[in-house]
Design an enzyme around this catalytic site. Structure first.
Site, short mmCIF file in Angstrom:
data_model
loop_
_atom_site.label_atom_id
_atom_site.label_comp_id
_atom_site.label_asym_id
_atom_site.label_seq_id
_atom_site.Cartn_x
_atom_site.Cartn_y
_atom_site.Cartn_z
N ASP A 27 0.80 -1.17 -0.01
CA ASP A 27 -0.04 0.07 0.16
C ASP A 27 0.81 1.33 -0.06
OD1 ASP A 27 -2.58 1.35 0.30
OD2 ASP A 27 -2.07 1.51 2.26
N ASP A 50 -2.13 -1.28 5.89
CA ASP A 50 -2.76 -0.84 7.09
C ASP A 50 -3.96 -0.46 7.40
OD1 ASP A 50 -2.72 1.43 5.59
OD2 ASP A 50 -1.31 2.71 6.65
N ASP A 66 -7.33 -3.00 3.18
CA ASP A 66 -6.24 -4.13 2.87
C ASP A 66 -6.45 -5.51 3.35
OD1 ASP A 66 -4.32 -2.18 1.52
OD2 ASP A 66 -3.94 -1.40 3.64
N ASN A 98 19.43 -40.43 10.63
CA ASN A 98 18.33 -41.35 10.60
C ASN A 98 18.50 -42.32 9.27
OD1 ASN A 98 16.16 -39.09 11.21
ND2 ASN A 98 16.10 -40.78 12.37
N GLU A 156 21.27 -44.68 10.42
CA GLU A 156 20.90 -45.64 11.39
C GLU A 156 20.06 -46.70 10.63
OE1 GLU A 156 18.34 -43.30 13.74
OE2 GLU A 156 19.86 -42.21 14.80
N ASN A 205 17.83 -40.36 18.63
CA ASN A 205 17.08 -39.36 17.82
C ASN A 205 16.63 -38.11 18.74
OD1 ASN A 205 17.62 -40.85 15.84
ND2 ASN A 205 15.47 -41.96 15.62
#
Length: 937
Positions: free
Chosen positions: A348, A672, A676, A738, A741, A766
């Protein structure tokens, strides 16, 4: 009964349609019947989701469902520690999410507050006060300065009426209203001079209006309906994490099934199931199958990053706190990262790019063009002629111009002290245009209270829109006589108004303190000055005076506003914010497109946009009517070139946002005003102004700028990029863990080795060992070149090609290192599987903690960014290492984790394996830097 085209109808037609009377209004009986039929004059609100609905939204997540299933299986198989730990993470994440989402939006409540609590109406021929909510169509409402308009009205009387519609249309100057006019049905909202809108403020004059719309049928009601109609979209990060969760969850299920089937087929007794019956086989092999099932569950726990949802939520929350320090208040948690991929800022004009404070910047008097500096309503500034400092007090023509501007004026300049900073704050009471003249006079040392003693007002002819001028008559006292040294006088009339109108009333001009007759050449010169100022989008007013020997018995335009002496011109504008020009340059350098979206006139918007560098050669300027005549496809096709949109309505603003989004832009909309709010909600991220912004805008937006500084948007975008980058860092870190693992467990099964890591150890790794460093990665300050990169694509996956390669390689290196040290540990402790598993567990933990340091940047070396530039990760690594030592050495915890105390030689054995994946990651970053051309950074 409502009429949305009342501005285009004759009053007589409206009176007939609404069955009312202009002098008497409605009867009380009619008003009650209409109130019962149409409902109260207030905004309705959709029911908000309850606690259970919010809670369900938290659990309605693919990754969370996988975790719930894993917890259920663990519980069924007697693994209580695993199941409780998993459920704790689920509950923690859900509670945080519900707390954030349960902060119900208050936009509609703010819209309700803007309705006048009471209204003066005519009923039964009497003027009475009724609650604003009891107004009905057909009511005749009386309007006075200082009041809010209580409903949408078609004006039936307008006496010097001005209404501030900035919050609705974006118009920076109060609009002059005229009752006796019929307008085109398709005229934009800001040009409906015969209409007053609910929630706007009457700044001057008085009038009467016929109620044509109440409640949700008003323009402000239409905005409320638009706000409710827009469903909140997921942010890019939400979409990506949801997709990532589905991929991880599906892969997890597939791996678990694969491992379980592989384990069954690897069993040499499986063939007996076909001869003795499957149920008999299950009974005999129950213990082995449960063990196999728990192995599959171990893989599930390894595959799913349990801490990821909670860490993402916490990281976003910490990002919110950091952004507050940069004057950006985040209202909606996931929106923190959305700014990081913003490609367009639809801003604006009034109050955002400009100061929303009309300011005199130029003037002309006695043949001299002068310039005035300063900001807003602060009465501090200097005068210049041809870039040379100029004493306005010493020039008789400019001094008289400032005096005339000051006393022929109804605005007041007020000072108050800010309680927090102790600084002086200035504001204007009255019309902003007149206020600008008061401030200009104060900059030269002329203060209202002092000058009004020398030139006390005794008579006046008020401004009206037909005459386009106002007149005030004053006694000349004390030092004011010096203003008219050439022609002493006891009384003077000052006349101020539109330049062409004032000039037509003048026969003479004041030049160098002397009065000379106006000729055609002088008139042309004055009009040329007016054109030049107007071409710079300045609002120009002329000031003139008339010497009088005595007061006029009954001052009228006919006996006072004639044979005037022209003094000069005053040009004013709502100026750009000083920091906007630099902010736009930075935004453009970061690959951001900026678009001005305003309700102001084309010439003004275009001039401001060009002045601040927003409008570039080839940039497209569109007006509201032009947008109205375009289809959505046509508007979207022009989106790439749009830089200024003016005279737009709220519907146009949302269409502009949609057009940008249709071109795959991530749109940040700043604003504002009430006007808007729909676009703020429709945009990917709505940014409201905290000081000048209405409650409606603030409570609809995702983010509020606490200092109303456009430059803060650029800072917020930088923080958004940093936060997203940090999220990628800990996703990279956690998923590499991960994958490692998974490969460790799966490879051990393929190689016929014992399982190196137990489910409870994987869970601890983890959640605790990896969780704290991952969280600390979310507090990184960001790479130094982050604002030199173009915005990332909103379709770019969290795991891009480079990260996928890194996760795979780090996972393989982790698997090789842990299986290698596990093999050596089995040889060292052939009779103690627990000791070998403890060594494998400790090796993987330490390896991940060291790699956390190298994970602080995806491409820059840890030796470049420094080991201690993020103190949080040092603390996190230290704390996590202590937690590893706790489960290894604290006696009462060892049975829960199946660990044994390690010897010093065991740590020496682990040491080289702990540095394998960190070294691999640094090597990868070096190769990526070479490939991307980053060099040695």
């Amino acid at each position: 009964m409502q009429d949305k085209e009342a501005h285009a109808r004759q009053l007589e037609e409206l009176v007939s349609t609404f069955q009312t009377h202009l002098e008497k209004g409605l009867t009380s009986q009619d008003a009650r019947a209409r109130l019962e039929n149409d409902g109260p004059n207030e905004l309705s609100e959709r029911p908000r989701p309850g606690f259970l609905a919010l809670l369900w939204n938290q659990f309605n997540n693919y990754l969370v469902i996988i975790l719930v299933v894993a917890a259920g299986i663990s519980l069924a198989l007697g693994e209580y520690i695993d199941s409780i730990a998993i459920l704790f993470i689920i509950v923690l994440n859900s509670v945080v999410g519900v707390i954030q989402e349960s902060k119900a939006e208050q936009a509609l409540e703010a819209l309700k507050k803007m309705s006048a609590p009471n209204a003066q109406v005519l009923r039964d021929g009497q003027q009475i006060s009724v609650p604003g909510r009891e107004l009905v169509t057909g009511d005749i409402v009386l309007l006075e300065a200082g009041n809010y308009v209580p409903a949408d009205l078609r004006l039936i009387e307008s006496i010097n009426l001005k209404i501030d519609e900035a919050s609705l249309t974006g118009e920076s100057v109060p609009v002059e209203k005229t009752a006796n006019v019929v307008l085109d049905a398709n005229i934009p909202l800001g040009d409906r001079k015969n209409t007053a809108f609910m929630g706007t403020l009457i700044t001057y004059g008085r009038g009467q209006g016929l109620v044509t719309g109440t409640g949700m049928s008003t323009q402000i009601g239409l905005i409320a309906e638009m706000i409710q109609s827009f469903e909140a979209e997921d942010t890019p990060l939400q979409k990506k994490l949801e997709y990532l969760g589905k991929v991880l969850g599906t892969a997890c299920l597939a791996i678990c099934v694969l491992v379980f089937i592989y384990g069954l087929f690897r069993d040499t007794h499986l063939s007996s199931a076909f001869s003795t019956g499957f149920m008999h086989y299950l009974e005999n092999e129950k213990k082995d199958i449960i063990t196999l099932f728990m192995t599959a569950v171990s893989l599930a726990i390894a595959a799913v990053p349990e801490g990821l949802p909670a860490i993402v939520t916490i990281c976003l929350a910490l990002g919110m706190q950091r952004m507050i320090r940069h004057n950006a208040l985040i209202r909606k948690l996931p929106a923190v990262e959305t700014l990081g991929c913003a490609t367009v800022i639809c801003s604006d004009k009034t109050g955002t790019l400009t100061q929303n404070e009309m300011t005199v910047v130029q003037g002309w008097a006695g043949g001299k063009r002068f310039r005035v500096t300063g900001e807003g309503y602060n009465p501090v500034g200097d005068f210049f002629v041809s870039d040379q400092p100029f004493d306005a007090n010493a020039d008789p023509d400019v001094s008289l111009l400032l005096h005339g501007s000051l006393v022929c004026n109804d605005a007041r300049l007020q000072e108050k002290t800010d309680e927090e900073s102790g600084k002086a704050l200035w504001r204007i009471i009255g019309d902003p245009t007149e206020g600008a003249m008061v401030v200009a006079a104060a900059k030269s040392g002329y203060w209202q209270n002092d000058i009004e003693i020398q030139l006390p007002r005794v008579q006046e002819i008020p401004f009206d829109s037909d005459r386009k001028r106002m007149t005030t008559i004053h006694h000349v006292k004390g030092q004011a006589h010096a203003l008219f040294a050439e022609t002493p006088m006891p009384v003077v009339a000052f006349v101020k108004g539109a330049p062409d109108v004032i000039l037509d009333l003048c026969k003479q001009q004041r030049i160098n303190g002397k009065v000379v007759d106006l000729n055609d050449e002088m008139r042309s010169a004055i009009l040329q000055q007016n054109r030049e100022m107007a071409s710079s989008a300045l609002r120009v007013l002329a000031v003139s005076y008339l010497p009088l020997q005595d007061l006029v018995d009954q001052p009228t335009p006919e006996n006072v506003e004639k044979d005037l002496i022209f003094i000069g011109l005053v040009g004013m504008i709502d100026p750009p914010r000083p920091e906007v020009i630099e902010a736009l340059k930075v935004a453009r350098g970061a690959g951001l497109k900026s678009v001005m979206v305003t309700g102001d006139y084309k010439d003004t918007a275009e001039a401001i946009a060009r002045d601040i560098g927003l409008l570039t050669p080839g940039g497209l300027v569109l007006t509201g009517p032009e947008i109205e005549n375009m289809s959505d496809a046509e508007l979207a096709a022009k989106a790439a070139h749009i830089e200024v949109c003016c005279r737009v309505s709220p519907q146009h603003k949302t269409r502009i946002v949609d057009a940008m989004k249709a071109n795959n832009h991530v749109v940040a909309m700043t604003g504002d005003g009430v006007n808007d709010a729909p676009a703020l909600k429709r945009a990917n991220i709505g940014v409201a102004m905290g000081i000048t912004g209405t409650d409606v805008a603030k409570q609809t937006a995702d983010m509020v700028l606490t200092d109303d500084n456009f430059a803060s948007i650029v800072s917020a975008i930088e923080q958004g990029r940093i936060i997203y980058s940090n999220i990628r860092k800990f996703v990279y870190f956690l998923l590499a863990c991960n994958v490692g693992e998974i490969l460790i467990i799966f490879s051990a099964m393929l190689l016929g080795m014992p399982i190196p890591l137990l489910p409870v150890q994987l869970l601890w790794l983890n959640l605790v060992s990896d969780g704290a460093p991952a969280l600390a990665l979310g507090l990184e300050q960001g790479d130094s070149d982050i604002m030199k990169e173009p915005p990332r694509s909103s379709t770019e996956p969290v795991i891009n090609k480079d990260m996928a390669i890194g996760i795979t390689i780090i996972g393989l290196v982790d698997a090789a290192a842990v299986l290698g040290v596990f093999s050596l540990a089995l040889q060292r402790y052939p009779n103690s599987l627990a000791a070998a598993q403890t060594i494998a567990f400790a090796t993987l933990c330490c390896s991940e903690l060291i790699r956390a340091l190298t994970s602080r940047s995806e491409y820059h070396s840890i030796f470049t960014i420094g080991f201690f530039t993020n103190r949080w990760i040092i603390w996190a690594i230290g704390l996590s290492f202590i937690m590893v030592l706790v489960v290894v050495y604290v006696p009462f915890l060892r049975p829960f984790f199946d660990t044994v105390p390690l010897q010093f030689n065991d740590w020496l054995l682990m040491l080289p394996f702990c540095f394998a994946s960190p070294a691999a990651m640094e090597l990868l970053k070096f190769l990526f830097r070479m490939h991307r051309g980053i060099g040695a950074k």
